[in-house]
Design a protein around this motif. Sequence first.
Motif, PDB file in Angstrom:
ATOM      1  N   ALA B 304      -1.667   1.221   3.666  1.00  0.00           N
ATOM      2  CA  ALA B 304      -2.756   2.195   3.760  1.00  0.00           C
ATOM      3  C   ALA B 304      -2.201   3.609   3.835  1.00  0.00           C
ATOM      4  CB  ALA B 304      -3.610   1.901   4.979  1.00  0.00           C
ATOM      5  N   ASP B 305      -1.163   3.790   4.657  1.00  0.00           N
ATOM      6  CA  ASP B 305      -0.582   5.127   4.784  1.00  0.00           C
ATOM      7  C   ASP B 305      -0.023   5.619   3.464  1.00  0.00           C
ATOM      8  OD1 ASP B 305      -1.270   5.329   7.340  1.00  0.00           O
ATOM      9  OD2 ASP B 305       0.746   5.226   8.205  1.00  0.00           O
ATOM     10  N   VAL B 306       0.662   4.702   2.746  1.00  0.00           N
ATOM     11  CA  VAL B 306       1.272   5.095   1.470  1.00  0.00           C
ATOM     12  C   VAL B 306       0.190   5.441   0.450  1.00  0.00           C
ATOM     13  CG1 VAL B 306       2.646   4.283  -0.465  1.00  0.00           C
ATOM     14  CG2 VAL B 306       3.380   3.812   1.859  1.00  0.00           C
ATOM     15  N   ILE B 307      -0.845   4.577   0.358  1.00  0.00           N
ATOM     16  CA  ILE B 307      -1.912   4.850  -0.608  1.00  0.00           C
ATOM     17  C   ILE B 307      -2.629   6.148  -0.257  1.00  0.00           C
ATOM     18  CG2 ILE B 307      -4.089   3.979  -1.565  1.00  0.00           C
ATOM     19  CD1 ILE B 307      -3.072   1.169  -0.980  1.00  0.00           C
ATOM     20  N   TYR B 308      -2.856   6.325   1.031  1.00  0.00           N
ATOM     21  CA  TYR B 308      -3.560   7.526   1.472  1.00  0.00           C
ATOM     22  C   TYR B 308      -2.764   8.772   1.108  1.00  0.00           C
ATOM     23  CZ  TYR B 308      -6.928  10.016   4.316  1.00  0.00           C
ATOM     24  OH  TYR B 308      -7.938  10.835   4.733  1.00  0.00           O
ATOM     25  N   ALA B 310      -0.704   8.962  -1.297  1.00  0.00           N
ATOM     26  CA  ALA B 310      -0.693   9.101  -2.752  1.00  0.00           C
ATOM     27  C   ALA B 310      -1.967   9.789  -3.247  1.00  0.00           C
ATOM     28  CB  ALA B 310      -0.548   7.732  -3.404  1.00  0.00           C
ATOM     29  N   VAL B 311      -3.116   9.465  -2.637  1.00  0.00           N
ATOM     30  CA  VAL B 311      -4.351  10.062  -3.137  1.00  0.00           C
ATOM     31  C   VAL B 311      -4.687  11.382  -2.453  1.00  0.00           C
ATOM     32  CG1 VAL B 311      -5.393   7.914  -3.915  1.00  0.00           C
ATOM     33  CG2 VAL B 311      -5.764   8.669  -1.573  1.00  0.00           C
ATOM     34  N   ASP B 312      -4.145  11.627  -1.287  1.00  0.00           N
ATOM     35  CA  ASP B 312      -4.463  12.871  -0.586  1.00  0.00           C
ATOM     36  C   ASP B 312      -3.182  13.669  -0.333  1.00  0.00           C
ATOM     37  OD1 ASP B 312      -5.319  14.907   0.984  1.00  0.00           O
ATOM     38  OD2 ASP B 312      -6.602  13.671   2.258  1.00  0.00           O
TER      39      ASP B 312
END
Lengths: 307, 318
Positions: B304-308, B310-312
């Motif tokens: 979740a931290d990595v995806i977050y 990546a998008v923000d």
Amino acid sequence: MEIQNTTVNKQKNKTMVKSPSLWKQTYRRLNKNKLAMISLFFLLFMFLLSFVGPHFSPYILDRTNIADMNQAPSAAHWLGTDNYGRDVLTRLMMAGQISLTIGIAAMFLSIIIGSLLGAIAGFYRGVVDMVIMRLADILMSIPGLPLLLIMGAILSEWKVPAEYRLYIIMIMLSFVGWPGLARLVRGQILSLKEQPFMLATEVLGLSDRRKILHHLIPNTVPLLLVVATLNVAGSILSESALSFLGLGVVPPTPSWGNMMDAANNFMDFRKRPWLWIPPGTAIFLTVVSINLLGDGLRDALDPKMRR
Amino acid sequence: MKQYVLQRFLQMIVILFGTSFIIFFLFAMLPGDYIDSNINLTPQRAQELKALYGLDKPVLERYFSWLGNALHGDFGYSLKHQEKVTSLLNKYVWNSFFVAIFALLLTWSIALVTGVFSAIKQYSWFDGFVTFFVFAAMSFPSFFISLLFIKWFGVDLQILPIGGMIDTGSDSTGLAYLFEVGKHMILPVIILTLLSIGSLTRYFRTGMLEVIRQDYIRTARAKGLKERVVIFKHALKNAMLPAITLLAFELPGLFSGAIIMEQIFNWPGVGRIQLESVSFRDYPVLMAFTMFLSCLTIIGNFLADVIYAAVDPRIRLK
């Protein structure tokens, strides 16, 4: 000079922390929130019922009476009797004492541990911060219910006497509850530390202990108040689940959770709903009221909601 | 970005170690085990068995040998089922997983729609109803609502089965089997959905309320965009962003939330195995399952931290 400093500091302290207008304002705003006020009164009623009610009951808590076994609700027994002939309403009120006390005590313990550790971590940073926060991370990554189940099993294995179990349950619940609080308080402290009044405490040469306990933590009180309220609801729910599974408060001590154990018996479940619907409803209504009150408090204390 | 991911990865490893340590030591605190509770064994035979399972060694040594085996995917034997823990969990985890996945889909779609609409129509009667419902859903003890549903739908109305996964003594196959399992699944899925929908709806509602007060939404409206475009294209995307962090906790949350539900509905899933292991002192199973849930949480959190990030971009530039 020294004396002047302390008086200045005291005045500052007063206006910053114990400012009566903040609480008055909060109360005034809370008063406008109908749902929150109804919840508050319902909770008061629940407390009175649990702590004063049993004194008015004509029945004695653990007195069994074979002649009165499994009676449906009637004028004599408003909520019927259980399979030992005990009055369900009396037990429900006594169980309320236990469940409410556990919820509130566990909340206080989590608040004390969580806010102290969180404040220390946020104030000192560095290694202390890392150790405390990693510990919090670790505890938060084990899901609450399985963790409580294991600890409940340990209690049963150690054959902890029933009357001490409830104290250990309080400690268990705070063990699960403090990490989230610590993280929250730490975040607050980090932003409070950058504010001018902390520079003032630096100039005044206050000790770290004083800075943390008298200046930083009091400023987190509005937030803590909301979280504490919601924490009580969570603790009551966890305690009831554990007790329902026979790993929390165990009979003969009644709690709302272990009274619901009656539903595990299929005959009682089908034929005698008065044994398990009242305690379940009591948990539900209490938890709903606490959540609504907490939500009302959040709105009342939120500076963004001020008009 | 690379550095951020690496840093979070190392942090994850540390937390994984810490978690396994705590879980193991909690279990080491338990004085009894499956062998102690078996009264049919002579003391001598019990000693032999303990030596066989390595239960007589010091705690620290046992931790490292347990960890070493666990890293190879070996979590020991279930003493009650006389079966490898991994194959035992594998057998039951899917039953839990299907209920969880249906509940997850239902929860997220209902929560998204109701959360967004009650935010757009703040203080309307719909919003009031949703808020009320959210609080009720958040406050129901899982066992009480399960029991009530069984009473209403299973006992009083008799339209749905009261528990289990198939009818007693049923040997249906193919479509009939699927239909039967589906019928048994309705109540468990509804219960799990009810239990997790409250907080999520609230989350979407608050997120949406925050976003529609932003300046860029006012700008979008000032440009004369249609309200529909403003809400669903400009606002919704930003309001949904923080929910990514929640998604990570959903699966482990549903699994642990299902423990009590599975017990009550007699659903043959991992949660019921977990509770059964508590009463039979089958600690290898308990340990493996707790560790499994923790790993899901930790890895989910990392992802979740990595995806977050990546998008923000605001996150990783901090």
